[in-house]
Design an enzyme around this catalytic site. Structure first.
Site, PDB file in Angstrom:
ATOM      1  CB  SER A 146      -0.852  -0.026   1.278  1.00  0.00           C
ATOM      2  OG  SER A 146      -1.367   1.246   1.564  1.00  0.00           O
ATOM      3  CE1 TYR A 159      -3.148  -2.136   5.540  1.00  0.00           C
ATOM      4  CE2 TYR A 159      -2.730   0.181   5.124  1.00  0.00           C
ATOM      5  CZ  TYR A 159      -3.076  -1.072   4.658  1.00  0.00           C
ATOM      6  OH  TYR A 159      -3.335  -1.260   3.322  1.00  0.00           O
TER       7      TYR A 159
END
Ligand code: NAP
Length: 269
Positions: A146, A159
């Site tokens: 990501s 994350y």
């Protein structure tokens, strides 16, 4: 035009996190290119219904393995469940964080489970399934990461850290395996329209806004699997570096934090 993949990456591919969102799009795209697929996810009913859809649409073989990738024995169980198959492609997709909150607002166990699914199990997948590929001098590995990997950001702590781990892991494996006939790709995604993304926005009461189509993501990733180490979907320079360029780390972190406060980062999830 789709690139044929069965010779280099067949006859079977695994999608870890393969029952909805980006993972489901990978399953469609792999089956459309005539790969048999192993689909991994937790919710058995969703998994079985999706597997049936792929079988009916493409006529390929589909095996389902229901397990939780955040548990310690998950990859050993997956290896057992596929020991009779030649796995030529491994897509490690599961990795989203449905609840982006300040670090201390989440219980410790939730952080640790995210790390296990997004780091420990990814290493184990690469080790267990990469070794036979390297031995046979043929195969592909895609680790889905990501834009949250580019810099730290408020509410993205664990994350983003796991996604940076996946980015560097894929890049390093690309460097090690590039002369072994095994293609490795770190696939960097921005906002992509998936059930997971919608849950995040619904929880915040925010509109979804523009988001990439998972089908485009999967197609482009398979088309460019040999163009590693890194493919940044949606970038004008998809093999280029961080969009933060020479920005100071401080400014990059502040920019990432502003972004994650207003909406799920378009440079991350
Ligand atoms: N969507 C975005 O905007 C966005 C942006 C940047 C990066 N990404 C990256 O893209 C990847 C895919 O994201 P996504 O939005 O499609 O959602 P996701 O939640 O990462 O993936 C959903 C799929 O993974 C399965 N899954 C989730 N947790 C699992 C677990 N612990 N064990 C086994 N299976 C699990 C889900 O099925 P079950 O729930 O039934 O287990 C489903 O099949 C992730 O790596 C994410 O970091 C997404």
């Amino acid at each position: 035009m789709t690139t044929a993949v069965t010779g280099q990456y067949g006859p079977w591919g695994i999608v870890a996190g393969g029952s909805d969102g980006v993972g489901a799009a990978f399953a469609h795209e792999m089956a459309a290119r005539n790969l048999n697929v192993v689909l991994v996810a937790r919710r058995v009913t969703v998994l079985e219904a999706f597997a049936e859809e792929i079988r009916a649409e493409y006529g390929v073989e589909v095996r389902t393995v229901a397990l939780d990738l955040s548990t310690p024995d998950a990859l050993a169980r997956l290896a057992d469940a596929t020991s009779d198959l030649e796995i030529g492609l491994f897509v490690y997709n599961a990795g989203g964080d449905d609840y982006s909150t300040p670090f201390l607002d989440k219980d410790l166990d939730t952080h640790l489970k995210l790390i296990h699914r997004n780091c420990d199990s990814v290493v184990e997948a690469a080790y267990r399934f990469g070794a036979p590929m390297v031995a046979r001098q043929r195969g592909g590995v895609i680790l889905v990461t990501s834009g949250a990997a580019w810099a730290g950001g408020a509410t993205l702590a664990t994350y983003g850290a796991t996604k940076a781990f996946d980015l560097l892991l894929a890049e390093a494996l690309w460097a090690e395996w590039r002369t072994s006939g095994v293609d490795v790709l770190a696939l960097v995604l921005g906002k992509t329209d998936t059930p997971s993304m919608r849950r995040v926005f619904d929880a915040k009461g925010e509109p979804y806004g523009d988001a990439a189509d998972p089908a485009d993501v999967a197609k482009q990733a398979l088309d460019h699997l040999a163009d590693g180490p890194t493919w940044i979907f949606g970038s004008q320079n998809p093999t280029g570096g961080s969009p933060f360029g020479a920005t100071s780390r401080r400014d990059a972190v502040l920019a990432m934090s502003r972004h994650s406060h207003t909406s799920r980062a378009s440079t991350g999830s």
